[in-house]
Write an enzyme that holds these catalytic residues in place. Structure first.
Site, PDB file in Angstrom:
ATOM      1  N   ASP A  81      48.189  41.386  48.126  1.00 52.61           N
ATOM      2  CA  ASP A  81      47.474  40.512  47.200  1.00 52.61           C
ATOM      3  C   ASP A  81      46.695  41.374  46.205  1.00 52.61           C
ATOM      4  OD1 ASP A  81      46.482  38.124  46.144  1.00 52.61           O
ATOM      5  OD2 ASP A  81      44.751  38.106  47.494  1.00 52.61           O
ATOM      6  N   ASP A 103      48.904  43.005  39.797  1.00 54.93           N
ATOM      7  CA  ASP A 103      47.975  42.238  38.959  1.00 54.93           C
ATOM      8  C   ASP A 103      47.593  43.061  37.739  1.00 54.93           C
ATOM      9  OD1 ASP A 103      46.031  40.739  37.804  1.00 54.93           O
ATOM     10  OD2 ASP A 103      44.694  40.667  39.536  1.00 54.93           O
ATOM     11  N   HIS A 179      37.900  33.095  42.064  1.00 50.73           N
ATOM     12  CA  HIS A 179      37.816  33.768  43.359  1.00 50.73           C
ATOM     13  C   HIS A 179      36.417  33.602  43.950  1.00 50.73           C
ATOM     14  CE1 HIS A 179      41.720  35.578  43.021  1.00 50.73           C
ATOM     15  NE2 HIS A 179      41.425  36.157  41.884  1.00 50.73           N
ATOM     16  N   GLY A 180      36.349  33.624  45.300  1.00 51.35           N
ATOM     17  CA  GLY A 180      35.055  33.566  45.969  1.00 51.35           C
ATOM     18  C   GLY A 180      34.510  32.154  46.054  1.00 51.35           C
ATOM     19  N   HIS A 207      45.660  30.894  42.853  1.00 50.77           N
ATOM     20  CA  HIS A 207      44.637  31.711  43.496  1.00 50.77           C
ATOM     21  C   HIS A 207      43.296  30.995  43.432  1.00 50.77           C
ATOM     22  CE1 HIS A 207      46.657  35.888  43.506  1.00 50.77           C
ATOM     23  NE2 HIS A 207      47.598  34.988  43.229  1.00 50.77           N
ATOM     24  N   SER A 210      40.054  28.341  47.755  1.00 55.61           N
ATOM     25  CA  SER A 210      38.990  28.042  48.728  1.00 55.61           C
ATOM     26  C   SER A 210      37.878  27.265  48.025  1.00 55.61           C
ATOM     27  CB  SER A 210      38.417  29.335  49.316  1.00 55.61           C
ATOM     28  OG  SER A 210      39.339  29.972  50.162  1.00 55.61           O
TER      29      SER A 210
END
Length: 283
Positions: A81, A103, A179-180, A207, A210
């Protein structure tokens, strides 16, 4: 069984569900992901970041994850990843990863294309699948830090050019996730997703999932997302379970009694995500 990422993602693309991809950093998280996948009869991607490589060592991770994947009763792909350099991606190819992400989203379009092409050429020659990213997600994940002002959504026309020139197997796009942990409620650009999916007709990756609302996840899948990455939710589940152990038994020093509940908590989250993504019983 150990398979390539493309084997899992093409099946998800054709059958309109999202393959779950989980980042792991230790044995307990890996065991939880495999156990949940077998219980749910779901294909799964086990992911490692550059930070995990630095923490555990590439040989340790390779041997541990490949053993788990090869002996699993369901298809398991071993994925890098957010590899940020050609060297990291190729090192993983050499050490048994069956899928790598390069990436180059922090570069210009031309530089991203050149970097991705160089990785795809080598990886495909070795039978390894490749993911790339176009557009930039905000937030923090291991060594990836993108300020909100620098985040940008994926341009559909650029996505078409990018895929045509690089020949990547699946593409991560930016449509409003980060992210996060989220400070607010993410607003996803579903029209952009729909346009890109119809234009490319290939597996699309999301991506920063969460913390995204379940209804938004379901809508994204209905519009063509075929791989969803989960990292933060697993970390939170594991650490919350460990905190609970110490809250109840502050003098505990048996690591099995400390990490075991973390493994159980991660397994529950993984299984729930597999059901949400429509991946259960797809193995």
């Amino acid at each position: 069984m150990l398979v390539t990422g493309n084997e899992i993602l093409q099946h998800a693309h054709k059958n309109r569900y999202a393959a779950p991809a989980f980042n792991v950093v230790n044995m307990e998280m890996l065991q939880a992901v495999i156990a949940a996948a077998e219980a749910e009869k779901a294909p799964v991607l086990v992911q490692t970041t550059e930070g995990a490589l630095k923490y555990a060592g590439i040989k340790y991770l390779s041997l541990m994850i490949r053993y788990a994947a090869e002996n699993a009763k369901v298809p398991v792909a071993f994925h890098l990843d957010h590899g940020t350099t050609f060297e990291t991606a190729i090192q993983c190819v050499r050490n048994g990863w069956t899928s790598v992400m390069i990436d180059g989203s922090h570069h210009s379009l031309e530089e991203n294309i050149a970097l991705t092409k160089s990785v795809t050429k080598v990886a495909h020659a070795c039978g390894v699948s490749v993911e790339a990213e176009l557009g930039r997600l905000g937030g923090v994940e291991d060594n990836i830090v993108v300020d909100e002002k620098d985040a940008m959504h994926t341009n559909p026309a650029e996505a078409k050019q990018f895929v045509a020139e690089t020949k990547v197997d699946y593409l991560a796009i930016a449509i409003g996730t980060a992210h996060g942990k989220y400070n607010g409620v993410p607003k996803l650009d579903f029209d952009r997703l729909d346009t890109i999916k119809k234009m490319l007709d290939m597996p699309i990756v999301l991506h920063g999932a969460s913390g995204v609302a379940e209804d938004d996840i379901k809508k994204a899948i209905s519009l063509g997302v075929n791989k969803i990455n989960i990292d933060t939710d697993l970390r939170v589940a594991f650490t919350d379970a460990v905190k609970d152990v110490f809250a109840k038994t502050p003098d505990e020093f048996d690591l099995r009694k400390i990490c075991g509940p973390g493994r159980d908590a991660v397994k529950e989250v993984v299984a729930a995500k597999m059901r949400l993504f429509g991946a259960s019983n797809k193995a």
